[in-house]
Design a protein around this motif. Sequence first.
Motif, mmCIF file in Angstrom:
data_model
loop_
_atom_site.group_PDB
_atom_site.id
_atom_site.type_symbol
_atom_site.label_atom_id
_atom_site.label_comp_id
_atom_site.label_asym_id
_atom_site.label_seq_id
_atom_site.Cartn_x
_atom_site.Cartn_y
_atom_site.Cartn_z
ATOM 1 N N GLY A 61 0.789 -1.224 0.000
ATOM 2 C CA GLY A 61 0.000 0.000 0.000
ATOM 3 C C GLY A 61 0.813 1.260 0.000
ATOM 4 N N ARG A 62 2.129 1.160 -0.206
ATOM 5 C CA ARG A 62 2.977 2.346 -0.270
ATOM 6 C C ARG A 62 3.038 2.790 -1.725
ATOM 7 N N LEU A 63 2.340 3.892 -2.019
ATOM 8 C CA LEU A 63 2.092 4.291 -3.403
ATOM 9 C C LEU A 63 2.924 5.486 -3.837
ATOM 10 N N GLY A 64 4.044 5.741 -3.168
ATOM 11 C CA GLY A 64 4.851 6.912 -3.513
ATOM 12 C C GLY A 64 5.288 6.911 -4.955
ATOM 13 N N VAL A 65 5.863 5.805 -5.414
ATOM 14 C CA VAL A 65 6.312 5.722 -6.809
ATOM 15 C C VAL A 65 5.154 5.411 -7.735
ATOM 16 N N ALA A 66 4.301 4.474 -7.327
ATOM 17 C CA ALA A 66 3.217 4.013 -8.205
ATOM 18 C C ALA A 66 2.229 5.125 -8.528
ATOM 19 N N GLN A 67 1.862 5.955 -7.548
ATOM 20 C CA GLN A 67 0.841 6.959 -7.775
ATOM 21 C C GLN A 67 1.404 8.370 -7.851
ATOM 22 N N SER A 68 2.192 8.768 -6.841
ATOM 23 C CA SER A 68 2.668 10.150 -6.809
ATOM 24 C C SER A 68 3.606 10.464 -7.959
ATOM 25 N N ILE A 69 4.265 9.461 -8.504
ATOM 26 C CA ILE A 69 5.195 9.713 -9.620
ATOM 27 C C ILE A 69 4.626 9.138 -10.910
ATOM 28 N N ARG A 70 4.543 7.821 -11.012
ATOM 29 C CA ARG A 70 4.094 7.211 -12.269
ATOM 30 C C ARG A 70 2.645 7.550 -12.588
ATOM 31 N N GLY A 71 1.781 7.582 -11.566
ATOM 32 C CA GLY A 71 0.379 7.915 -11.806
ATOM 33 C C GLY A 71 0.214 9.311 -12.363
ATOM 34 N N ARG A 72 0.963 10.276 -11.823
ATOM 35 C CA ARG A 72 0.873 11.649 -12.326
ATOM 36 C C ARG A 72 1.333 11.726 -13.771
ATOM 37 N N LEU A 73 2.456 11.101 -14.067
ATOM 38 C CA LEU A 73 2.979 11.173 -15.435
ATOM 39 C C LEU A 73 2.056 10.463 -16.419
ATOM 40 N N ARG A 74 1.423 9.377 -15.989
ATOM 41 C CA ARG A 74 0.495 8.677 -16.878
ATOM 42 C C ARG A 74 -0.697 9.553 -17.215
ATOM 43 N N ASP A 75 -1.207 10.295 -16.224
ATOM 44 C CA ASP A 75 -2.337 11.199 -16.475
ATOM 45 C C ASP A 75 -1.953 12.326 -17.430
ATOM 46 N N LEU A 76 -0.683 12.686 -17.457
ATOM 47 C CA LEU A 76 -0.212 13.740 -18.365
ATOM 48 C C LEU A 76 0.157 13.197 -19.737
ATOM 49 N N GLY A 77 -0.003 11.900 -19.932
ATOM 50 C CA GLY A 77 0.362 11.298 -21.211
ATOM 51 C C GLY A 77 1.845 11.034 -21.338
ATOM 52 N N GLY A 78 2.556 11.119 -20.221
ATOM 53 C CA GLY A 78 3.999 10.911 -20.258
ATOM 54 C C GLY A 78 4.398 9.602 -19.625
ATOM 55 N N SER A 79 5.645 9.533 -19.164
ATOM 56 C CA SER A 79 6.161 8.300 -18.581
ATOM 57 C C SER A 79 7.164 8.633 -17.491
ATOM 58 N N ALA A 80 7.372 7.681 -16.596
ATOM 59 C CA ALA A 80 8.361 7.812 -15.525
ATOM 60 C C ALA A 80 9.215 6.561 -15.522
ATOM 61 N N GLU A 81 10.496 6.736 -15.771
ATOM 62 C CA GLU A 81 11.437 5.617 -15.788
ATOM 63 C C GLU A 81 12.325 5.702 -14.555
ATOM 64 N N LEU A 82 12.432 4.611 -13.836
ATOM 65 C CA LEU A 82 13.247 4.573 -12.623
ATOM 66 C C LEU A 82 14.391 3.588 -12.815
ATOM 67 N N ILE A 83 15.617 4.079 -12.650
ATOM 68 C CA ILE A 83 16.813 3.250 -12.800
ATOM 69 C C ILE A 83 17.566 3.306 -11.482
ATOM 70 N N SER A 84 17.804 2.146 -10.900
ATOM 71 C CA SER A 84 18.500 2.100 -9.615
ATOM 72 C C SER A 84 19.423 0.897 -9.560
ATOM 73 N N THR A 85 20.649 1.160 -9.155
ATOM 74 C CA THR A 85 21.636 0.105 -8.962
ATOM 75 C C THR A 85 22.092 0.146 -7.517
ATOM 76 N N PRO A 86 21.960 -0.961 -6.788
ATOM 77 C CA PRO A 86 22.376 -0.964 -5.383
ATOM 78 C C PRO A 86 23.807 -0.437 -5.217
ATOM 79 N N GLY A 87 23.945 0.561 -4.340
ATOM 80 C CA GLY A 87 25.241 1.165 -4.064
ATOM 81 C C GLY A 87 25.614 2.308 -4.975
#
Length: 408
Positions: free
Chosen positions: A359-385
């Motif tokens: 139920g932690r929607l920080g990335v799913a809604q506050s980021i990706r959800g907003r960009l989806r509503d704008l017709g855009g996209s959100a790409e997240l790239i993360s490498t440990p360390g």
Amino acid sequence: MARRERVMKMSVELPLWRALAGYRVLTMLYAVGFFATAYDGFARPWVAVAYYCVLFVWTLATLPRVASAASCTKRFLAADLTVALTGIMLTTVADSHERIQSGGPTLPSIWTAGSVLAFAIKGGWRWAAFASTAVAVTNLVERGTPARDTVHNVVLVWVASIAIGYVVEVARASERTLARALEIEATTRERERLARDIHDSVLQVLAMVQRRGAVIGGEAAELGRMAGEQEVALRMLVSGGLVPVSRVSQDAADGAVVYAVEEPVEHPEAVDLRALLAPFAGARVNLADPGAAVLLPAGSARELAAAVGAALDNVRAHAGEDARAWILVEDEPHTVVVTVRDDGPGIPEGRLAQAEGEGRLGVAQSIRGRLRDLGGSAELISTPGQGTEVELTVPKEKNMQRGKAGRR
């Protein structure tokens, strides 16, 4: 500004009623014209003239009755079918026996089919079967013997009316299904918007109270524990949500009715995205933007800035207060790209999916959800360390068109 409720009506029946009204007028004129050409062949033409006068007035006077299923009542259908059946039986009085036996048309001729089709559109295939059967029996009585042409016409009307009635029933079911799907979509979007707002305000405060309470200890620790419990409960409520039952009109003739929440339009003019991102810059957040203004509609710019803020909140929450972040704004010909990068420990593989399931929607809604509503996209790239990078892309053309639509 209060939101408005916009009502959208969809009905595949309306064109059918319009076609039926035109059919009744044309077939009435056809029946009158055919009689005029064969006037001398009738044994008692005055009977036919009297009937056609009634048919002419009845057809024109009842056009409002065949405008929709609401106005096409059962009483009208019964009267209309009576006019058709009476015309068939009067054929034996107005026309000669020889002409009837040779296959001459009845007085209402093909106008009778319009009465049967009204039953089909109003009540479906069962009503159509009833009306067409009554017409079939009356035709056989008028003819006296089940001749081939009479049987052919009876079967044709019977099959056609039942088929049209069945198609109408299927169309009504499809309308209800479409209305349900549209309302679920609208409700889901509204729930996601509320989830983003709650995450950006209430949930962030509760999480901060929980962390600070644990650090301070004592009574503050108990307060932090209670805040943590409320945060979990609120996250579950936001991520679950409820979808209301689809609302349709009282009369099926009006078609499916969908209620959609229409967002208010506030300051639709273009604004400089840089002005909205500037407050994020600080000792540990570096902002790099073009020298010229980066214009987007106000609503789109605020949503993009809120997504950047959510990304920075994640940096502070998961990478620590000492983590550094960089915001890069790129104004490309067709898109605006904002990249948020940090030097934190990165995100372990599978952690985002696990957080969304909790139920932690920080990335799913506050980021990706907003960009989806704008017709855009959100790409997240993360490498440990090696830190995390979030790339937010918003198309210019689509959002500019949305801003122009808001001004109209």
